[in-house]
Write a protein that holds these residues in place. Structure first.
Motif, PDB file in Angstrom:
ATOM      1  N   LEU A  42       0.833  -1.203   0.000  1.00 32.49           N
ATOM      2  CA  LEU A  42       0.000   0.000   0.000  1.00 32.49           C
ATOM      3  C   LEU A  42       0.869   1.256   0.000  1.00 32.49           C
ATOM      4  N   ALA A  43       1.918   1.268   0.814  1.00 29.24           N
ATOM      5  CA  ALA A  43       2.815   2.427   0.851  1.00 29.24           C
ATOM      6  C   ALA A  43       3.504   2.632  -0.491  1.00 29.24           C
ATOM      7  N   THR A  44       3.888   1.540  -1.142  1.00 30.49           N
ATOM      8  CA  THR A  44       4.532   1.648  -2.454  1.00 30.49           C
ATOM      9  C   THR A  44       3.556   2.210  -3.481  1.00 30.49           C
ATOM     10  N   LEU A  45       2.308   1.787  -3.414  1.00 31.40           N
ATOM     11  CA  LEU A  45       1.273   2.294  -4.313  1.00 31.40           C
ATOM     12  C   LEU A  45       1.109   3.806  -4.178  1.00 31.40           C
ATOM     13  N   LEU A  46       1.194   4.301  -2.951  1.00 36.23           N
ATOM     14  CA  LEU A  46       0.877   5.700  -2.656  1.00 36.23           C
ATOM     15  C   LEU A  46       2.113   6.511  -2.286  1.00 36.23           C
ATOM     16  N   LEU A  47       3.302   6.017  -2.604  1.00 35.56           N
ATOM     17  CA  LEU A  47       4.540   6.605  -2.107  1.00 35.56           C
ATOM     18  C   LEU A  47       4.762   8.028  -2.579  1.00 35.56           C
ATOM     19  N   SER A  48       4.314   8.355  -3.767  1.00 29.86           N
ATOM     20  CA  SER A  48       4.462   9.720  -4.281  1.00 29.86           C
ATOM     21  C   SER A  48       3.200  10.099  -5.033  1.00 29.86           C
ATOM     22  N   GLY A  49       2.957  11.416  -5.063  1.00 36.14           N
ATOM     23  CA  GLY A  49       1.770  11.913  -5.747  1.00 36.14           C
ATOM     24  C   GLY A  49       2.135  13.009  -6.720  1.00 36.14           C
ATOM     25  N   ASP A  50       1.153  13.828  -7.053  1.00 34.66           N
ATOM     26  CA  ASP A  50       1.377  14.916  -8.004  1.00 34.66           C
ATOM     27  C   ASP A  50       1.581  16.244  -7.273  1.00 34.66           C
ATOM     28  N   GLU A  51       2.061  16.169  -6.039  1.00 33.48           N
ATOM     29  CA  GLU A  51       2.280  17.344  -5.201  1.00 33.48           C
ATOM     30  C   GLU A  51       3.363  17.008  -4.172  1.00 33.48           C
ATOM     31  N   PRO A  52       3.871  17.984  -3.427  1.00 35.66           N
ATOM     32  CA  PRO A  52       4.927  17.709  -2.444  1.00 35.66           C
ATOM     33  C   PRO A  52       4.499  16.676  -1.402  1.00 35.66           C
ATOM     34  N   ALA A  53       5.503  16.004  -0.838  1.00 39.42           N
ATOM     35  CA  ALA A  53       5.245  14.883   0.064  1.00 39.42           C
ATOM     36  C   ALA A  53       4.386  15.269   1.262  1.00 39.42           C
ATOM     37  N   ALA A  54       4.619  16.435   1.843  1.00 35.20           N
ATOM     38  CA  ALA A  54       3.886  16.818   3.055  1.00 35.20           C
ATOM     39  C   ALA A  54       2.385  16.910   2.795  1.00 35.20           C
ATOM     40  N   SER A  55       1.999  17.610   1.725  1.00 32.37           N
ATOM     41  CA  SER A  55       0.569  17.737   1.426  1.00 32.37           C
ATOM     42  C   SER A  55       0.000  16.432   0.893  1.00 32.37           C
ATOM     43  N   TRP A  56       0.830  15.670   0.151  1.00 29.76           N
ATOM     44  CA  TRP A  56       0.380  14.369  -0.355  1.00 29.76           C
ATOM     45  C   TRP A  56       0.074  13.418   0.796  1.00 29.76           C
ATOM     46  N   ALA A  57       0.931  13.389   1.794  1.00 32.99           N
ATOM     47  CA  ALA A  57       0.719  12.515   2.944  1.00 32.99           C
ATOM     48  C   ALA A  57      -0.579  12.870   3.665  1.00 32.99           C
TER      49      ALA A  57
END
Length: 249
Positions: free
Chosen positions: A141-156
């Motif tokens: 699950l973490a690998t699936l959601l590890l990065s998004g289309d925005e900085p890590a802090a807001s993505w998390a």
């Protein structure tokens, strides 16, 4: 009744059965059929009004090594973004993340880890967060959601909100969120050839290595460096006396 034998009316009445189909496939059962996909195309969207109703089946998908093929099917069916709304967005990011999930199972990332580090990792991953989702499933699950289309802090924050709506427990959300926060730092350390200055969680270690395996522009020497750094990080956790070989996932 075998879920593959359920009539169309059952799926129309309860669309969460499509997630159960994905669960059954991840568990080693038959793949969803073209007929199921035809039913999906005919149903109005969104199908999933309450993501929490799919949580048990979605956790089931994640809990088997063949999770990636079922997640890919849920993505193709348009259901993954209904279960986790933050998943929607850039196609290339989604494709890379799904391939990285498959790498968690394929374990190319583990080639070069010392036996002590890998054995400790397996013991750690066999533990369940909050007594529910196991470590390998959470790493998927973490690998699936590890990065998004925005900085890590807001993505998390976005991912954490979605996982809470899905019915994830506090420990499950924390393990995924921690990996999201740690990924940019660990990735940068690897590419800069500078060992991380602090500990990185085992979930982030595996998720990052699995990601390195699928980024086309990452050379083999960088992948090998990542594995070397990961080994040192895992050995910080590992008990020196542990030698028993564990089953890989």
């Amino acid at each position: 009744m075998n879920i593959l034998n359920r009539p169309e009316s059952d799926f129309r009445e309860d669309p969460t059965l499509f997630v159960e189909l994905a669960h059954a496939w991840a568990a080693g059962g038959p793949a969803p059929t073209a007929e199921h996909e035809a039913w999906l195309r005919e149903l109005p969207r969104p199908l999933i009004s309450n993501p929490a109703l799919t949580r048990a089946a979605f956790w089931g998908v994640l809990s088997f090594p063949e999770r990636a093929r079922s997640l890919t099917w849920l993505e193709r069916a348009g259901l993954l973004e209904e279960i986790i709304p933050s998943w929607s967005g850039d196609y290339f990011r989604q494709s890379l993340r799904l391939r990285a999930v498959d790498e968690v199972h394929l374990e190319h990332w583990a080639n070069g880890l010392s036996e002590s580090a890998f054995d400790w990792l397996c013991v750690y991953q066999d533990q369940r967060a909050d007594g529910r989702l196991g470590g390998w499933a959470l790493t998927g699950l973490a690998t699936l959601l590890l990065s998004g289309d925005e900085p890590a802090a807001s993505w998390a924050l976005r991912v954490g909100k979605d996982l809470k709506a899905l019915g994830a427990a506090k420990g499950e959300i924390e393990r995924v969120s921690t990996a999201i926060h740690e990924y940019p730092e660990f990735y940068q350390a690897i590419t800069d050839d500078q060992p991380p200055a602090r500990a990185i969680s085992p979930t982030a270690v595996v998720a990052t290595l699995a990601t390195l395996m699928v980024i086309p522009e990452i050379p083999a020497e960088t992948q090998a460096r990542g594995i070397r750094f990961a080994d040192s990080l895992l050995l910080r956790f590992a008990a020196p006396e542990r030698t028993g070989k564990q089953v890989r996932r």
